[in-house]
Enzyme design. Sequence first.
Site, PDB file in Angstrom:
ATOM      1  N   ASP A   1      43.629  36.918  34.063  1.00 46.35           N
ATOM      2  CA  ASP A   1      42.730  36.244  35.000  1.00 46.35           C
ATOM      3  C   ASP A   1      41.531  35.612  34.300  1.00 46.35           C
ATOM      4  O   ASP A   1      41.129  34.496  34.606  1.00 46.35           O
ATOM      5  CB  ASP A   1      42.223  37.225  36.057  1.00 46.35           C
ATOM      6  CG  ASP A   1      43.305  37.569  37.052  1.00 46.35           C
ATOM      7  OD1 ASP A   1      44.437  37.074  36.864  1.00 46.35           O
ATOM      8  OD2 ASP A   1      43.011  38.322  37.997  1.00 46.35           O
TER       9      ASP A   1
ATOM     10  N   LYS B   1      37.076  42.825  47.432  1.00 47.45           N
ATOM     11  CA  LYS B   1      38.018  41.711  47.334  1.00 47.45           C
ATOM     12  C   LYS B   1      39.276  42.275  46.691  1.00 47.45           C
ATOM     13  O   LYS B   1      39.297  42.619  45.509  1.00 47.45           O
ATOM     14  CB  LYS B   1      37.430  40.599  46.471  1.00 47.45           C
ATOM     15  CG  LYS B   1      38.324  39.388  46.358  1.00 47.45           C
ATOM     16  CD  LYS B   1      37.560  38.250  45.695  1.00 47.45           C
ATOM     17  CE  LYS B   1      38.348  36.957  45.687  1.00 47.45           C
ATOM     18  NZ  LYS B   1      39.610  37.045  44.965  1.00 47.45           N
TER      19      LYS B   1
END
Length: 690
Positions: free
Chosen positions: A40, A120
């Site tokens: 990521d 999240k």
Amino acid sequence: MSDSPARTEIGDLAAYAAAVQTAVAASAAYYGEGDSPLDDDAFDRLVRGIAAYEAEHPDEVLPESPAGKVAGGAVVGDVPHTVPMLSLDNVFSAEGLRMWAARLVRRLGREVAAWSVEPKLDGMAISARYRGGRLVRLVTRGDGAAGDDVSHCAGMILGLPARLARPLTVELRGEVLMTRAQFEAANAARTAAVGTTFANPRSAAAGSLRTRDHPYKVEMTFFAYGALPVDGTDDETAARLRDLPHSRVMELVAGLGANTAAATSAPGTTATSIEGVLERVEEIAALRAGLDFGIDGIVIKADAAADQADAGLSSRAPRWAVAYKLPAVEKITRLLDVEWNVGRTGVIAPRAVLEPVEVDGSTVTYATLHNAADIERRGLMIGDHVTVYKAGDVIPRVEAPVVHLRSGQERPVEIPAACPRCGDEIDASQQRWRCVRGRACHAVVSVRYAVARDQFDIEGLGEGRIDQLIATGLITDFADLFTLTHEQVIALDRMGETSTTALLAAIEGAKAKPLNKVFCALGVRGTGRSMSRRIARHFATMDAIRAADAAAFQEVEGVGPERAAVLVAEIAELAPLIDKLVAAGVTMTEPGAAGPAAREAPGEDAPSLPLAGMSVVATGAMSGPLDGLSRDRVNELIERAGGTASSSVSARTSLLVAGERAGSKKARAERLGIEIVTPEEFAARVAAFL
Ligand code: IVH
């Protein structure tokens, strides 16, 4: 911390074009197969570099550029969404969040009424359509406008009920992910069925959603973060979904039987000021390492429906919400080697040697691999690219190989057929392999440990000297030290009259060490200094320790059922060594400790209560010896046994007593990895106080 995170430097058009190509391929893999060659962090850095280049060279922008697009422009799917599934803008620091909030307040021309703060979740966005309370369709986010129909996965997702508690027609939106346990299970099943693994929980969820005919069983978990009225929603529900604050809508969704993102970090999902939001952010970030699923940030949303409506949307993301990104805790690096180490107790444990990689603020060079089965389950090969996970104080671990990055040069991990230290056989009957010689395999290390400062504290016994004592056959374990004679010692190389006398005096002096030091010197698996102190204080004599069963050990603070079983087995195994120590006249009592027998006598000042220092929560219906006790009485009992009674489960909770019909508190304790016992087990622990 500044709010301009690192980005890939892109110098010219050729580098820009290459970067776009790499990012498009990575993004397609990420949203398609779920296996991206970039982690990521690397992907985000690349896209930020692309965006920066485009800002300076607006006429060179390539149409396929992923910058500023939902799902990086990876186009998939043919089921149109009722309302577009958008992305979120990011901030990276408290300052970034304050600036974002100030912009929103300026846009609204008023203060924001309240903020909701949720984790999240790091999975795949999904829309779940319910008609008359029945789940009728599951659609992935796709490009935001249309996604793939993945309704075939409906039965595999926990937290996403086939039927809602009420017959409503609504659309739930949320994230589908795999918990660590689900990921491990999916990878084990996938390895067995098709011989390959998923690189991490996120790609495992993505890949599993996409697969139509699973040749193996997988389980995933859903958490809702939104609910919308759709065609057919009754007026009352539509009005509530439109007018209620987000936090209330989420309570309504939880009431329908679905998991919600908000509930993963309850209590207190809202704040009224940005400083209050930042406190919640800290709290959730602190919970992160203990959660059994990945979160990659915290989502902050204007809670009130009117604030959301007035803030509106941009083409990519709502203006009323933002993601506060947390540092990545997973990276891709190379597995260079696997080392097999033999510990003090003869346990043979493999360790991954990694190309050094920075994860969550520290450099990771080694990671634990529990045993050979673990290596096989993960399908690891030397030379593999592997995903490495580390959060907070968690010991780094290798998650899985990134199979599609294999070059063909990888080699299998060699599993030793004999003890790598002494060449004797391996006892592979338990999960943790051990050399059949047990402690004797590594006698030098266990003797060294026993005589170290914090245990017997015998000066003049370095590793060389211990080696010599073992090689000459004078000792086989540290208990033999106590029967060494002047004659034997002075005959050793480089030993004079003075040093012999000094060494024997030091050994003699060590006999007076209290029980906790003696116990610690035994090197019982799973105990260190502080656990040894607790055990010695609790039992007061070696005889009491030797007589204790697993239930008795569990009365010691910090000893759960698993550790108690190990303790019993270890102490049985150490019996000959303990006998030798007793015969040599080593101290076997703990000064000042009363022991269990004395503790049960009324009026005694108990030196160590079973729940000392523990925060305990009781929930559900009490049964067994506690049957009929009011919550108040149970709390009283907790306090009498030295604990603190509390009504809510948090990261600080040490123990949950869960009776029949225990609900969300139990689920939360499970998520936080808190020890959970039945009322019966609890009663056994505090029997003396009932
Ligand atoms: S709210 C309009 N809340 O993060 C979008 N999203 O990077 C509103 N996500 O697409 C999304 N946890 O898939 C929201 N608690 C949460 C979330 C969350 C994860 C995902 C979601 C979104 C992506 C944006």
